[in-house]
Every structure is written in C-alpha cells, then in structure tokens.
Design a protein around this motif. Sequence first.
Motif, PDB file in Angstrom:
ATOM      1  N   ASP A  53     -10.697   3.759  13.964  1.00 61.37           N
ATOM      2  CA  ASP A  53     -10.801   3.404  12.556  1.00 61.37           C
ATOM      3  C   ASP A  53      -9.417   3.057  12.027  1.00 61.37           C
ATOM      4  OD1 ASP A  53      -9.451   5.768  11.812  1.00 61.37           O
ATOM      5  OD2 ASP A  53     -11.328   6.878  11.615  1.00 61.37           O
ATOM      6  N   LEU A  54      -9.334   2.856  10.729  1.00 58.63           N
ATOM      7  CA  LEU A  54      -8.106   2.316  10.153  1.00 58.63           C
ATOM      8  C   LEU A  54      -7.325   3.339   9.333  1.00 58.63           C
ATOM      9  CD1 LEU A  54      -9.594  -1.092   8.900  1.00 58.63           C
ATOM     10  CD2 LEU A  54      -8.535  -0.581  11.111  1.00 58.63           C
ATOM     11  N   THR A  55      -7.630   4.617   9.502  1.00 56.04           N
ATOM     12  CA  THR A  55      -7.025   5.626   8.640  1.00 56.04           C
ATOM     13  C   THR A  55      -5.673   6.122   9.139  1.00 56.04           C
ATOM     14  OG1 THR A  55      -8.280   7.348   9.801  1.00 56.04           O
ATOM     15  CG2 THR A  55      -9.266   6.400   7.801  1.00 56.04           C
ATOM     16  N   ASP A  56      -5.403   5.986  10.421  1.00 59.96           N
ATOM     17  CA  ASP A  56      -4.149   6.471  11.010  1.00 59.96           C
ATOM     18  C   ASP A  56      -3.249   5.281  11.297  1.00 59.96           C
ATOM     19  OD1 ASP A  56      -2.104   7.412  12.678  1.00 59.96           O
ATOM     20  OD2 ASP A  56      -3.394   8.932  13.592  1.00 59.96           O
ATOM     21  N   ALA A  57      -2.218   5.087  10.456  1.00 60.05           N
ATOM     22  CA  ALA A  57      -1.367   3.900  10.578  1.00 60.05           C
ATOM     23  C   ALA A  57      -0.631   3.861  11.909  1.00 60.05           C
ATOM     24  CB  ALA A  57      -0.361   3.861   9.420  1.00 60.05           C
ATOM     25  N   ALA A  58      -0.144   5.003  12.384  1.00 59.15           N
ATOM     26  CA  ALA A  58       0.589   5.027  13.653  1.00 59.15           C
ATOM     27  C   ALA A  58      -0.334   4.670  14.819  1.00 59.15           C
ATOM     28  CB  ALA A  58       1.211   6.408  13.860  1.00 59.15           C
ATOM     29  N   ALA A  59      -1.547   5.221  14.794  1.00 58.42           N
ATOM     30  CA  ALA A  59      -2.506   4.894  15.857  1.00 58.42           C
ATOM     31  C   ALA A  59      -2.891   3.426  15.803  1.00 58.42           C
ATOM     32  CB  ALA A  59      -3.746   5.775  15.718  1.00 58.42           C
ATOM     33  N   LEU A  60      -3.012   2.901  14.602  1.00 56.88           N
ATOM     34  CA  LEU A  60      -3.382   1.493  14.454  1.00 56.88           C
ATOM     35  C   LEU A  60      -2.305   0.592  15.031  1.00 56.88           C
ATOM     36  CD1 LEU A  60      -5.618  -0.261  13.281  1.00 56.88           C
ATOM     37  CD2 LEU A  60      -4.446  -0.207  11.079  1.00 56.88           C
ATOM     38  N   ARG A  61      -1.052   0.943  14.796  1.00 60.14           N
ATOM     39  CA  ARG A  61       0.041   0.143  15.371  1.00 60.14           C
ATOM     40  C   ARG A  61       0.008   0.203  16.896  1.00 60.14           C
ATOM     41  NH1 ARG A  61       2.863   2.335  10.868  1.00 60.14           N
ATOM     42  NH2 ARG A  61       3.769   3.983  12.175  1.00 60.14           N
ATOM     43  N   ARG A  62      -0.318   1.357  17.437  1.00 61.35           N
ATOM     44  CA  ARG A  62      -0.411   1.462  18.901  1.00 61.35           C
ATOM     45  C   ARG A  62      -1.520   0.575  19.445  1.00 61.35           C
ATOM     46  NH1 ARG A  62       0.426   7.000  17.772  1.00 61.35           N
ATOM     47  NH2 ARG A  62      -1.807   7.445  18.043  1.00 61.35           N
ATOM     48  N   GLU A  63      -2.643   0.530  18.744  1.00 60.73           N
ATOM     49  CA  GLU A  63      -3.770  -0.281  19.207  1.00 60.73           C
ATOM     50  C   GLU A  63      -3.439  -1.772  19.155  1.00 60.73           C
ATOM     51  OE1 GLU A  63      -6.336   0.748  20.648  1.00 60.73           O
ATOM     52  OE2 GLU A  63      -6.559   2.856  20.083  1.00 60.73           O
ATOM     53  N   PHE A  64      -2.655  -2.189  18.167  1.00 55.74           N
ATOM     54  CA  PHE A  64      -2.329  -3.598  18.009  1.00 55.74           C
ATOM     55  C   PHE A  64      -1.116  -4.028  18.835  1.00 55.74           C
ATOM     56  CE2 PHE A  64      -4.284  -4.212  13.476  1.00 55.74           C
ATOM     57  CZ  PHE A  64      -5.538  -3.942  14.006  1.00 55.74           C
ATOM     58  N   ASP A  65      -0.344  -3.086  19.300  1.00 56.18           N
ATOM     59  CA  ASP A  65       0.878  -3.416  20.032  1.00 56.18           C
ATOM     60  C   ASP A  65       0.539  -4.271  21.260  1.00 56.18           C
ATOM     61  OD1 ASP A  65       3.659  -3.311  20.509  1.00 56.18           O
ATOM     62  OD2 ASP A  65       3.357  -1.741  22.004  1.00 56.18           O
ATOM     63  N   GLY A  66       1.211  -5.394  21.373  1.00 56.68           N
ATOM     64  CA  GLY A  66       0.970  -6.300  22.489  1.00 56.68           C
ATOM     65  C   GLY A  66      -0.074  -7.358  22.226  1.00 56.68           C
ATOM     66  N   ASP A  86      -0.854  -4.481   7.446  1.00 59.68           N
ATOM     67  CA  ASP A  86       0.370  -3.696   7.633  1.00 59.68           C
ATOM     68  C   ASP A  86       0.657  -3.469   9.111  1.00 59.68           C
ATOM     69  OD1 ASP A  86       0.757  -3.546   4.924  1.00 59.68           O
ATOM     70  OD2 ASP A  86       0.049  -1.474   4.725  1.00 59.68           O
ATOM     71  N   ALA A  87      -0.379  -3.179   9.892  1.00 52.11           N
ATOM     72  CA  ALA A  87      -0.186  -2.973  11.329  1.00 52.11           C
ATOM     73  C   ALA A  87       0.217  -4.268  12.021  1.00 52.11           C
ATOM     74  CB  ALA A  87      -1.461  -2.403  11.946  1.00 52.11           C
ATOM     75  N   CYS A  88      -0.328  -5.390  11.570  1.00 50.24           N
ATOM     76  CA  CYS A  88       0.061  -6.683  12.151  1.00 50.24           C
ATOM     77  C   CYS A  88       1.521  -6.996  11.853  1.00 50.24           C
ATOM     78  CB  CYS A  88      -0.835  -7.790  11.609  1.00 50.24           C
ATOM     79  SG  CYS A  88      -2.490  -7.815  12.314  1.00 50.24           S
ATOM     80  N   LEU A  89       1.958  -6.722  10.641  1.00 49.36           N
ATOM     81  CA  LEU A  89       3.364  -6.934  10.297  1.00 49.36           C
ATOM     82  C   LEU A  89       4.263  -6.051  11.150  1.00 49.36           C
ATOM     83  CD1 LEU A  89       2.931  -7.114   6.428  1.00 49.36           C
ATOM     84  CD2 LEU A  89       3.775  -8.991   7.861  1.00 49.36           C
ATOM     85  N   ALA A  90       3.857  -4.802  11.347  1.00 49.32           N
ATOM     86  CA  ALA A  90       4.670  -3.871  12.125  1.00 49.32           C
ATOM     87  C   ALA A  90       4.758  -4.261  13.595  1.00 49.32           C
ATOM     88  CB  ALA A  90       4.104  -2.456  11.999  1.00 49.32           C
ATOM     89  N   THR A  91       3.689  -4.841  14.145  1.00 49.65           N
ATOM     90  CA  THR A  91       3.643  -5.169  15.576  1.00 49.65           C
ATOM     91  C   THR A  91       3.863  -6.649  15.858  1.00 49.65           C
ATOM     92  OG1 THR A  91       1.231  -5.409  15.467  1.00 49.65           O
ATOM     93  CG2 THR A  91       2.096  -3.243  16.055  1.00 49.65           C
ATOM     94  N   ARG A  92       4.135  -7.424  14.815  1.00 47.82           N
ATOM     95  CA  ARG A  92       4.366  -8.871  14.949  1.00 47.82           C
ATOM     96  C   ARG A  92       3.156  -9.591  15.530  1.00 47.82           C
ATOM     97  NH1 ARG A  92       9.958 -10.048  14.277  1.00 47.82           N
ATOM     98  NH2 ARG A  92      11.254  -8.157  14.323  1.00 47.82           N
ATOM     99  N   ALA A  93       1.985  -9.200  15.082  1.00 48.02           N
ATOM    100  CA  ALA A  93       0.743  -9.892  15.467  1.00 48.02           C
ATOM    101  C   ALA A  93       0.298 -10.772  14.305  1.00 48.02           C
ATOM    102  CB  ALA A  93      -0.356  -8.879  15.796  1.00 48.02           C
ATOM    103  N   HIS A  94      -0.078 -12.001  14.573  1.00 49.49           N
ATOM    104  CA  HIS A  94      -0.609 -12.872  13.527  1.00 49.49           C
ATOM    105  C   HIS A  94      -1.850 -12.225  12.917  1.00 49.49           C
ATOM    106  CE1 HIS A  94       2.063 -16.034  14.877  1.00 49.49           C
ATOM    107  NE2 HIS A  94       1.519 -16.030  16.082  1.00 49.49           N
ATOM    108  N   TYR A  95      -2.004 -12.375  11.606  1.00 47.02           N
ATOM    109  CA  TYR A  95      -3.148 -11.796  10.904  1.00 47.02           C
ATOM    110  C   TYR A  95      -4.033 -12.905  10.350  1.00 47.02           C
ATOM    111  CZ  TYR A  95      -6.015  -9.490   7.365  1.00 47.02           C
ATOM    112  OH  TYR A  95      -7.075  -9.051   6.625  1.00 47.02           O
ATOM    113  N   LEU A  96      -5.313 -12.909  10.744  1.00 51.56           N
ATOM    114  CA  LEU A  96      -6.325 -13.788  10.180  1.00 51.56           C
ATOM    115  C   LEU A  96      -7.515 -12.934   9.772  1.00 51.56           C
ATOM    116  CD1 LEU A  96      -4.563 -15.763  12.014  1.00 51.56           C
ATOM    117  CD2 LEU A  96      -6.635 -17.126  12.267  1.00 51.56           C
TER     118      LEU A  96
END
Length: 349
Positions: A53-66, A86-96
């Motif tokens: 889910d989207l409640t844990d910002a640190a976990a979300l960044r880990r999931e999006f990393d790469g 926010d997680a896309c910005l942190a991990t440099r992933a394009h957001y659509l």
Amino acid sequence: MSGFLIYGANGYTGRLIVAEALRRNLAPVLAGRNREALAAMGAEFGLSWRAFDLTDAAALRREFDGQPLVLNCAGPFSQTARPVLDACLATRAHYLDITGEIDVFALCHRAHEEAVARGIVVAPGTGFDVVPTDCVAALLKQRLPDATHLVLAFEAGGGPSPGTAKTSVEGLAKGGRARIDGKLVEVPLAWKSRSFLRDGQARSAMTIPWGDVYTAYISTGIPNIETYMTVSPATIARVRRLRLIRPLLGLAPVQAWLKRRAAATPGPDAGRRERSDCRVWGEAHNAAGAEAKLQLAAPNGYALTATASVGMVCRVLSGGPAATGFHTPSQLMGADYVLGLPGVRLIDG
C-alpha cells in the motif's frame, strides 16, 4: 523499454492497460494492494508483481527503486497521487497517471521544478481524462491563436468504472470549477447548461469540473474555459437540487456511504465497451467574435485510456520528450496525438 510499473494494475482500468501493454510486447510490473488479485494476474500473464500500500513512504521508495517509470492507475487520485509522486521524485522514476481530478493536476504542476531537477517527466491525465479534450484544445489554439474563450464537452457511453464512480462522489462535495480570466474559480454544481449537436441531434449538457479547466489553460493559455458533459435534462435538474445539500455531501459518513455504493459499479464489460463510443466537442472564440470548432468521434473512453496511456509510456521510455518536468498530454505528445489513436476521427465544425 518494457520495464515500468503499473500501480493499481488489478483495477478495472489497470487491467485494460495491462492488456494493451502486453499487446505491444511490453512486460510491466504489476503492483497494488490486493495480493491475491495480483498473484492471479501475474500467473495468468507471466508477469512479476508486488503487493504494497501507499502508507509507508520509505517502503514505497524501496518498491519503486530501479523502476524507470510508474503509471498510477489507482483512484481516487486525491488519495494516491501524492505518495506515488513523492516516491517517484525520490527514486527518479517518471510519473504518469490516468487522473481527471483538477486538484491532482495542480499537485503535479507544482512539482515541475523538482521534477526538472530530478530529471523526470511528470505527466498526469494520460487517458480519456484528458487526452482527447486537451488535444482538441491545442488544435483549436492552432486554428485561432488569439482565442480568449474555450468550451470543451464530451459524451461518454458505456457507463463508469468503480474508480470513476468514486471520484465523481468526491467531486459532488467540491462543487463546480471553471477558468475565468485566467483564474480557477469555484462555481455551483451544473453552473451552466446548453446543448451540442451530434449527427444533427441535440445533446443536453451541463458544466462539470473536468480536468481541462486546469490542463487546457496550461496547454493553450486561453483564459476562459468551461467544460461540459452531456446528460439528460432530468439529471441536470437533480444535480442542481444537490446544491441545497452540498455541505452534507462532504461529511465523512455520507462520502463513505456513497463510495460504497459507487464501488458496487462493475464497469462496462467488453461487449458494452465495443458497442459504446465517445464524442468530444471543442469551441474557441476570440475578442473579435471569430470562432473555431472541432468534433472528435472516439471509441469507448476506457478503450481510449488504454491505448493513449500506453502510447505515452512508450514515448517517455523511448527518450522523449526533450524536456523533463510537468507536461500536459498535448505538450508531451503533440496536439494531433489523439488523431493517431485507434478508432479516433476528426469531424470539423
């Protein structure tokens, strides 16, 4: 180019987008909250999946990393856009995403400078909300560069998905919106009504807070924008009566009850999507009274969402556009993008 993540892949529209991605020989990572549904989809299509889910910002960044790109298909986007962005910005992933929510467009637009600094594209509204209407706005701007007023309208057949229905419930509590003299202004529900001609037959319509009151202004700079949806005269009357109880519509228990009812909406099945279509109207006027008009005929809005969003994913992953940051659909893909989508045709006047 196949590496990207779809959040909300197991939802009604997410499934259609996954099918379109597979048709284009892409292999997205499936993601969302429903572990059981995602596991079944992963097994069916031979795709990897992740449940979170989207409640844990640190976990979300880990999931999006790469991940080079995340396509957010989980609505209402008022709840999901901020943590995913926010997680896309942190991990440099394009957001659509496939939102049509005005406040989400504003949220994404405010992230422009940070997105540029992070080297990513932020492109909300990659589906029926708001690709065809945004492209019509941009085409009209080309035809009438000094336009001061823009009217956009649509007729969408087939019925809503559960996510669309729940988003509409939220919208009732927020009231209407319009762009007046360059400013985003709150207006009453069903503020204005009028008709549009479809194949010689009049379609009654009312103003709604469609995303273009935000995005079309960014795309065109036209300072006065109204957006309409075709509905029956009886529906217009019912919506106007809701003005009297609008404060109640925003109460949490009322919203929860209405959203439970909306979630029971199954969404149109394949046969109904095939039998239904959409129409988009656009009108632009300048101070001297000159006018430009366009109509688009298009397939069912959910079918268009699948082809339009995957096309935009492909464009971003292939290295375009040259500029990073926030983009509307016509800025990212060009004003004529919608004309190249399957089943879309232009009707002048």
